[in-house]
Scaffold this motif. Structure first.
Motif, mmCIF file in Angstrom:
data_model
loop_
_atom_site.group_PDB
_atom_site.id
_atom_site.type_symbol
_atom_site.label_atom_id
_atom_site.label_comp_id
_atom_site.label_asym_id
_atom_site.label_seq_id
_atom_site.Cartn_x
_atom_site.Cartn_y
_atom_site.Cartn_z
ATOM 1 N N ALA A 1 0.732 17.703 4.744
ATOM 2 C CA ALA A 1 1.469 18.960 4.549
ATOM 3 C C ALA A 1 2.016 19.110 3.128
ATOM 4 N N ARG A 2 1.849 18.068 2.322
ATOM 5 C CA ARG A 2 2.330 18.083 0.935
ATOM 6 C C ARG A 2 3.820 18.424 0.849
ATOM 7 N N LYS A 3 4.565 17.757 1.691
ATOM 8 C CA LYS A 3 6.011 17.946 1.703
ATOM 9 C C LYS A 3 6.609 17.435 0.393
ATOM 10 N N PRO A 4 7.858 17.815 0.077
ATOM 11 C CA PRO A 4 8.506 17.289 -1.125
ATOM 12 C C PRO A 4 8.557 15.761 -1.104
ATOM 13 N N TYR A 5 8.571 15.179 -2.301
ATOM 14 C CA TYR A 5 8.551 13.720 -2.426
ATOM 15 C C TYR A 5 9.674 13.077 -1.625
ATOM 16 N N ALA A 6 10.859 13.681 -1.618
ATOM 17 C CA ALA A 6 12.000 13.107 -0.903
ATOM 18 C C ALA A 6 11.699 12.950 0.583
ATOM 19 N N GLU A 7 10.944 13.868 1.161
ATOM 20 C CA GLU A 7 10.604 13.772 2.579
ATOM 21 C C GLU A 7 9.571 12.664 2.813
ATOM 22 N N TYR A 8 8.638 12.544 1.873
ATOM 23 C CA TYR A 8 7.640 11.476 1.992
ATOM 24 C C TYR A 8 8.328 10.115 1.898
ATOM 25 N N GLN A 9 9.257 9.993 0.987
ATOM 26 C CA GLN A 9 9.997 8.745 0.831
ATOM 27 C C GLN A 9 10.828 8.452 2.083
ATOM 28 N N LYS A 10 11.364 9.486 2.696
ATOM 29 C CA LYS A 10 12.192 9.301 3.895
ATOM 30 C C LYS A 10 11.383 8.714 5.044
ATOM 31 N N VAL A 11 10.173 9.248 5.279
ATOM 32 C CA VAL A 11 9.371 8.714 6.386
ATOM 33 C C VAL A 11 8.888 7.294 6.064
ATOM 34 N N HIS B 1 0.833 -1.210 0.000
ATOM 35 C CA HIS B 1 0.000 0.000 0.000
ATOM 36 C C HIS B 1 0.869 1.263 0.000
ATOM 37 N N TYR B 2 1.909 1.249 0.810
ATOM 38 C CA TYR B 2 2.756 2.435 0.889
ATOM 39 C C TYR B 2 3.594 2.614 -0.380
ATOM 40 N N ASP B 3 4.001 1.511 -1.003
ATOM 41 C CA ASP B 3 4.686 1.622 -2.295
ATOM 42 C C ASP B 3 3.781 2.296 -3.317
ATOM 43 N N ALA B 4 2.508 1.894 -3.320
ATOM 44 C CA ALA B 4 1.541 2.507 -4.234
ATOM 45 C C ALA B 4 1.322 3.975 -3.887
ATOM 46 N N SER B 5 1.289 4.264 -2.593
ATOM 47 C CA SER B 5 1.120 5.657 -2.166
ATOM 48 C C SER B 5 2.282 6.511 -2.642
ATOM 49 N N LEU B 6 3.486 5.977 -2.539
ATOM 50 C CA LEU B 6 4.667 6.706 -3.006
ATOM 51 C C LEU B 6 4.590 7.000 -4.497
ATOM 52 N N LEU B 7 4.179 6.001 -5.280
ATOM 53 C CA LEU B 7 4.056 6.197 -6.727
ATOM 54 C C LEU B 7 3.093 7.337 -7.037
ATOM 55 N N ASN B 8 1.941 7.332 -6.399
ATOM 56 C CA ASN B 8 0.947 8.363 -6.655
ATOM 57 C C ASN B 8 1.416 9.731 -6.156
ATOM 58 N N TYR B 9 2.103 9.741 -5.039
ATOM 59 C CA TYR B 9 2.625 11.007 -4.503
ATOM 60 C C TYR B 9 3.625 11.616 -5.478
ATOM 61 N N ARG B 10 4.505 10.777 -5.988
ATOM 62 C CA ARG B 10 5.512 11.252 -6.949
ATOM 63 C C ARG B 10 4.841 11.774 -8.217
ATOM 64 N N ASN B 11 3.729 11.146 -8.596
ATOM 65 C CA ASN B 11 3.024 11.560 -9.819
ATOM 66 C C ASN B 11 2.052 12.714 -9.593
ATOM 67 N N GLY B 12 1.972 13.177 -8.358
ATOM 68 C CA GLY B 12 1.120 14.327 -8.073
ATOM 69 C C GLY B 12 -0.326 14.001 -7.773
ATOM 70 N N ASP B 13 -0.669 12.712 -7.670
ATOM 71 C CA ASP B 13 -2.043 12.321 -7.357
ATOM 72 C C ASP B 13 -2.142 12.102 -5.842
ATOM 73 N N LEU B 14 -2.324 13.199 -5.121
ATOM 74 C CA LEU B 14 -2.315 13.121 -3.664
ATOM 75 C C LEU B 14 -3.571 12.438 -3.116
ATOM 76 N N THR B 15 -4.667 12.517 -3.847
ATOM 77 C CA THR B 15 -5.886 11.843 -3.410
ATOM 78 C C THR B 15 -5.686 10.331 -3.382
ATOM 79 N N MET B 16 -5.111 9.802 -4.461
ATOM 80 C CA MET B 16 -4.863 8.363 -4.507
ATOM 81 C C MET B 16 -3.748 7.971 -3.532
ATOM 82 N N ALA B 17 -2.767 8.834 -3.366
ATOM 83 C CA ALA B 17 -1.694 8.566 -2.397
ATOM 84 C C ALA B 17 -2.277 8.433 -0.994
ATOM 85 N N ALA B 18 -3.224 9.309 -0.669
ATOM 86 C CA ALA B 18 -3.858 9.264 0.653
ATOM 87 C C ALA B 18 -4.728 8.024 0.805
ATOM 88 N N LYS B 19 -5.392 7.627 -0.264
ATOM 89 C CA LYS B 19 -6.257 6.444 -0.210
ATOM 90 C C LYS B 19 -5.452 5.205 0.132
#
Length: 330
Positions: free
Chosen positions: A94-104, A38-56
């Protein structure tokens, strides 16, 4: 004195790990890999700018899957998982940069590895690995059935789950392949490639089922655990009835965690497999039951209502399940 204290601390740590031995090691590992998927999928969507799907995707590990492993985690790991979930959600909100999302995320993945380490030598047993891979693949097949119809993606979240579950299965396979007999290793590798190819081209679900069944047959040869026949709708309904009755009993006895685990199993391990056939018969009833079993009963449980109020809510769900059973001819 310093060395003595260190040995005492180490002994306590090892005892803590031993106390965390899961009731069902395969289910424990598979659930953790579902979280990662699930988190791998969230990362993909976050990187692609789809924050709604990333949150889902991001809500499933904490909201659903954690309850299934909580009792098998050491107290220290429970605290780490909860802190990880909070940081992930905060970073996402908070819509932090992708690198920060990947770090957590990477911090959480490290804690998942620490949880898997509590399995000790079991984790490196090829027979155990084969069972884990087989179960992850079965879950991937189910997600694909929910996500793709007629060569088109009808539910993006479920489709992405299938992609990343197969990827997690592949990771376990690559890690364990050297320990597998060559014939089973080669056949499983080919089946995994076929499964990934079907998913990539959004092929017929029967083609995916064939590839995954082939992989599971080879993995059963490795594990020595016979491949279980797929459960019938009647079995799923019976399991849900039993688990909801258990939830009422646990709640009456003050065992809230056990009651929640029963609710989680009723939904994740059973109702999820009824969603697609039920939706074809009555979409409104399927949606209502999904929300009830997935969210509402657990939310009510956490509010600590009176036992009669909780029982009444469970009984209302059972009434709707009886309607669903009739629609599906069970």
């Amino acid at each position: 004195m310093i060395r003595r204290a260190s040995f005492i601390f180490l002994g306590l740590a090892l005892s803590s790990a031993a106390l965390a031995a899961p009731k069902d090691s395969v289910k424990f590992a598979v659930t953790l890999e579902q979280m990662r998927g699930h988190y791998d999928a969230s990362l993909l969507n976050y990187r692609n700018g789809d924050l709604t799907m990333a949150a889902k995707h991001a809500k499933h590990p904490a909201n659903e899957l954690y309850a299934a492993v909580r009792g098998d985690l050491t107290p220290a790991l429970q605290q780490k998982f909860l802190a990880d979930y909070a940081r992930i959600n905060q970073t996402l909100a908070a819509r932090k940069p992708y690198a920060e999302y990947q770090k957590v995320m990477n911090t959480f993945y490290a804690d998942v590895d620490a949880a898997l380490a509590t399995l000790g030598t079991t984790r490196n047993d090829p027979k155990f690995a084969a069972q884990v891979i087989a179960q992850i693949l079965e879950n991937a097949e189910h997600e694909y059935e929910e996500g793709v119809q007629g060569g088109k993606v009808t539910n993006l979240a479920e489709y992405q789950d299938a992609i990343y579950y197969v990827a997690r299965a592949r990771t376990w396979f690559d890690r364990s392949a050297r320990s597998f007999p060559q014939h089973q290793r080669d056949e499983t590798a080919a089946a995994l490639r076929d499964a990934a190819a079907v998913i990539a081209r959004k092929g017929d679900v029967k083609a995916l089922e064939k590839a995954i069944d082939q992989a599971r047959e080879e993995l059963a040869e490795i594990s020595g655990v016979e491949q279980a026949a797929k459960s019938s709708n009647a079995t799923y309904f019976a399991n849900i009835d039993r688990l909801l009755a258990a939830a009422k009993g646990h709640y009456a006895g003050g065992m809230l965690d056990d009651a929640e685990e029963a609710l989680i199993d009723a939904y994740l391990e059973n109702f999820e497999y009824l969603e697609s056939p039920l939706a074809k018969k009555d979409q409104a009833l399927e949606t209502k039951l999904e929300k009830t079993l997935r969210e509402d009963l657990r939310a009510l449980l956490k509010s600590k209502p009176s036992a009669p109020k909780f029982n009444a809510a469970v009984d209302a769900a059972l009434t709707d399940l009886k309607k669903a059973r009739a629609l599906l001819g069970e």
